[in-house]
Design an enzyme around this catalytic site. Sequence first.
Site, PDB file in Angstrom:
ATOM      1  N   SER A 118       0.822  -1.347   0.199  1.00 29.82           N
ATOM      2  CA  SER A 118      -0.012   0.002   0.285  1.00 29.82           C
ATOM      3  C   SER A 118       0.831   1.259  -0.038  1.00 29.82           C
ATOM      4  O   SER A 118       0.410   2.341  -0.383  1.00 29.82           O
ATOM      5  CB  SER A 118      -0.895   0.199   1.162  1.00 29.82           C
ATOM      6  OG  SER A 118      -0.883  -0.944   1.844  1.00 29.82           O
ATOM      7  N   HIS A 141      -2.715  -3.085  -6.259  1.00 25.86           N
ATOM      8  CA  HIS A 141      -3.143  -2.674  -4.980  1.00 25.86           C
ATOM      9  C   HIS A 141      -4.782  -3.069  -5.035  1.00 25.86           C
ATOM     10  O   HIS A 141      -5.664  -2.550  -5.268  1.00 25.86           O
ATOM     11  CB  HIS A 141      -2.986  -1.034  -4.928  1.00 25.86           C
ATOM     12  CG  HIS A 141      -3.304  -0.687  -3.344  1.00 25.86           C
ATOM     13  ND1 HIS A 141      -4.170   0.261  -3.213  1.00 25.86           N
ATOM     14  CD2 HIS A 141      -3.026  -1.220  -2.157  1.00 25.86           C
ATOM     15  CE1 HIS A 141      -4.388   0.482  -1.792  1.00 25.86           C
ATOM     16  NE2 HIS A 141      -3.467  -0.307  -1.338  1.00 25.86           N
ATOM     17  N   GLU A 153      -5.946  -1.272  -8.107  1.00 25.00           N
ATOM     18  CA  GLU A 153      -5.081  -0.303  -8.795  1.00 25.00           C
ATOM     19  C   GLU A 153      -3.916  -0.793  -9.207  1.00 25.00           C
ATOM     20  O   GLU A 153      -3.077  -1.625  -8.515  1.00 25.00           O
ATOM     21  CB  GLU A 153      -4.484   0.848  -7.788  1.00 25.00           C
ATOM     22  CG  GLU A 153      -5.866   1.628  -7.377  1.00 25.00           C
ATOM     23  CD  GLU A 153      -5.473   2.625  -6.285  1.00 25.00           C
ATOM     24  OE1 GLU A 153      -5.294   3.792  -6.411  1.00 25.00           O
ATOM     25  OE2 GLU A 153      -5.229   2.043  -4.994  1.00 25.00           O
ATOM     26  N   ASN A 191      -5.859   5.860  -1.959  1.00 29.36           N
ATOM     27  CA  ASN A 191      -5.630   6.280  -0.591  1.00 29.36           C
ATOM     28  C   ASN A 191      -5.635   7.860  -0.503  1.00 29.36           C
ATOM     29  O   ASN A 191      -5.756   8.455   0.450  1.00 29.36           O
ATOM     30  CB  ASN A 191      -4.384   5.831   0.106  1.00 29.36           C
ATOM     31  CG  ASN A 191      -4.737   4.358   0.847  1.00 29.36           C
ATOM     32  OD1 ASN A 191      -5.870   4.308   1.515  1.00 29.36           O
ATOM     33  ND2 ASN A 191      -3.978   3.477   1.025  1.00 29.36           N
TER      34      ASN A 191
HETATM   35  N1  NAD Z   1      -5.001  -4.692   5.103  1.00 31.95           N
HETATM   36  C1  NAD Z   1      -5.359  -4.027   4.266  1.00 31.95           C
HETATM   37  O1  NAD Z   1      -6.495  -3.332   4.226  1.00 31.95           O
HETATM   38  C2  NAD Z   1      -4.614  -3.646   3.077  1.00 31.95           C
HETATM   39  C3  NAD Z   1      -4.809  -3.227   1.916  1.00 31.95           C
HETATM   40  C4  NAD Z   1      -4.416  -3.005   0.829  1.00 31.95           C
HETATM   41  C5  NAD Z   1      -2.939  -3.423   0.688  1.00 31.95           C
HETATM   42  N2  NAD Z   1      -2.377  -4.150   1.975  1.00 31.95           N
HETATM   43  C6  NAD Z   1      -1.140  -4.567   1.894  1.00 31.95           C
HETATM   44  O2  NAD Z   1      -1.265  -6.008   1.787  1.00 31.95           O
HETATM   45  C7  NAD Z   1      -0.106  -6.489   2.185  1.00 31.95           C
HETATM   46  C8  NAD Z   1      -0.620  -7.750   3.346  1.00 31.95           C
HETATM   47  O3  NAD Z   1      -1.255  -7.044   4.296  1.00 31.95           O
HETATM   48  P1  NAD Z   1      -2.505  -7.878   5.339  1.00 31.95           P
HETATM   49  O4  NAD Z   1      -3.266  -6.968   5.878  1.00 31.95           O
HETATM   50  O5  NAD Z   1      -2.658  -8.925   4.736  1.00 31.95           O
HETATM   51  O6  NAD Z   1      -1.030  -8.529   6.288  1.00 31.95           O
HETATM   52  P2  NAD Z   1      -1.345  -9.678   7.341  1.00 31.95           P
HETATM   53  O7  NAD Z   1      -0.447  -9.384   8.545  1.00 31.95           O
HETATM   54  O8  NAD Z   1      -2.841  -9.995   7.717  1.00 31.95           O
HETATM   55  O9  NAD Z   1      -0.919 -10.896   6.569  1.00 31.95           O
HETATM   56  C9  NAD Z   1       0.535 -10.870   6.361  1.00 31.95           C
HETATM   57  C10 NAD Z   1       1.150 -12.302   6.108  1.00 31.95           C
HETATM   58  O10 NAD Z   1       2.296 -12.414   5.620  1.00 31.95           O
HETATM   59  C11 NAD Z   1       2.886 -13.464   6.069  1.00 31.95           C
HETATM   60  N3  NAD Z   1       4.448 -13.530   6.110  1.00 31.95           N
HETATM   61  C12 NAD Z   1       5.256 -12.843   6.748  1.00 31.95           C
HETATM   62  N4  NAD Z   1       6.625 -12.951   6.306  1.00 31.95           N
HETATM   63  C13 NAD Z   1       6.354 -14.023   5.352  1.00 31.95           C
HETATM   64  C14 NAD Z   1       7.563 -14.673   4.599  1.00 31.95           C
HETATM   65  N5  NAD Z   1       8.450 -14.442   4.758  1.00 31.95           N
HETATM   66  N6  NAD Z   1       6.945 -15.389   3.789  1.00 31.95           N
HETATM   67  C15 NAD Z   1       5.755 -15.861   3.521  1.00 31.95           C
HETATM   68  N7  NAD Z   1       4.911 -15.287   4.114  1.00 31.95           N
HETATM   69  C16 NAD Z   1       4.811 -14.227   4.964  1.00 31.95           C
HETATM   70  C17 NAD Z   1       2.501 -13.566   7.571  1.00 31.95           C
HETATM   71  O11 NAD Z   1       2.433 -15.030   8.179  1.00 31.95           O
HETATM   72  C18 NAD Z   1       0.844 -13.142   7.244  1.00 31.95           C
HETATM   73  O12 NAD Z   1       0.150 -14.436   6.973  1.00 31.95           O
HETATM   74  C19 NAD Z   1       0.809  -5.276   2.900  1.00 31.95           C
HETATM   75  O13 NAD Z   1       1.737  -5.040   2.094  1.00 31.95           O
HETATM   76  C20 NAD Z   1      -0.185  -4.448   3.064  1.00 31.95           C
HETATM   77  O14 NAD Z   1       0.286  -2.953   3.413  1.00 31.95           O
HETATM   78  C21 NAD Z   1      -3.219  -4.044   3.098  1.00 31.95           C
END
Ligand code: NAD
Length: 286
Positions: A118, A141, A153, A191
């Site tokens: 993000s 995104h 996006e 955003n």
């Molecule tokens: N949460 C939101 O609303 C949102 C919206 C758009 C984008 N994002 C982006 O999406 C991405 C994930 O966010 P999220 O909210 O799902 O996070 P989350 O914490 O729910 O999930 C992250 C996952 O990554 C895994 N992980 C960590 N290190 C790892 C590795 N080395 N190998 C494999 N897996 C690994 C973790 O175990 C976890 O299951 C981020 O980059 C975030 O910025 C989030």
Amino acid sequence: MIKKVGVVGAGMMGAEIALCFARAGYHTVLSDMTQEIAEGGKLKQEAVLDKGIKKGKITKEDKEATLANVYPTCDINEMSDCDFIVEAVLEVFDIKKSIYESLDKVCKESTIIASNTSSISISKLASSVSEERKDKFVGTHFNSPASVMKLVEVVPGLLTSDETVTQVIELLEAVDKVAVRVKDVVGFGLNRLFHVMYLEACRLVEEGVCTPEDVDKICKYGLGHPMGIFALLDITGHDLNQNVDEILFEAYGERFRPSPQITRLVDSGRLGRKTGAGFYDYNKEK
Ligand SMILES: NC(=O)c1ccc[n+]([C@@H]2O[C@H](COP(=O)([O-])OP(=O)(O)OC[C@H]3O[C@@H](n4cnc5c(N)ncnc54)[C@H](O)[C@@H]3O)[C@@H](O)[C@H]2O)c1
């Protein structure tokens, strides 16, 4: 031609993103650090599909067919024959970098790698892959919850080819998403728009112009939004909202100055629905 998809990270976003592809019939590898976490991602998908059955939106057969397309694993080598891979792990550059380096070695020459970041620059993330793959690295995104929200996006980095962008947009349209091409700038499009609006909503409340409930009514009945902005902020979580504000403030200055209201909520542990209270108190609902 994209036939097989991979999603790295089976957390909140990854499980939902994988679900979008599996539901559209793509064989989808879902990986995480341990087999248990990867399987947990599939369980989250099952819960989403069960809700869909309850609401009469899908059948039990749809659910079974979708889940049969998901292959949870903790072995990144299983991604070797994927044509398109979305990375959705923690928002930490070094973690993402090490994943791209592994994928770059394991994957086919033609594999496209996409990041769901993000806030990290796509051109900077693309620097982790080999020269030959830099044109096949792109940002996608998704919005939360990714299985519901249609917008994605698509963010080309400096060296991303038009061919990659076109392929990714076609794939996203094939899984019923609406793809919008945006430049690799902080906050992308969504955003920037969302935060500027919600910070103004906070000011309306701070200045005593109207209550959060009334701002939400303005959103719903005046702007045609499906839900009020404060109700939505309580879902996204105020720790995340604050974090994005700080990133936007650093990039663009005054117009994204973080709201003192959000800071107060975070300081008091009222992070939104996940803690039972935010702008609204959800404990009363129980
Ligand atoms: N949460 C939101 O609303 C949102 C919206 C758009 C984008 N994002 C982006 O999406 C991405 C994930 O966010 P999220 O909210 O799902 O996070 P989350 O914490 O729910 O999930 C992250 C996952 O990554 C895994 N992980 C960590 N290190 C790892 C590795 N080395 N190998 C494999 N897996 C690994 C973790 O175990 C976890 O299951 C981020 O980059 C975030 O910025 C989030």
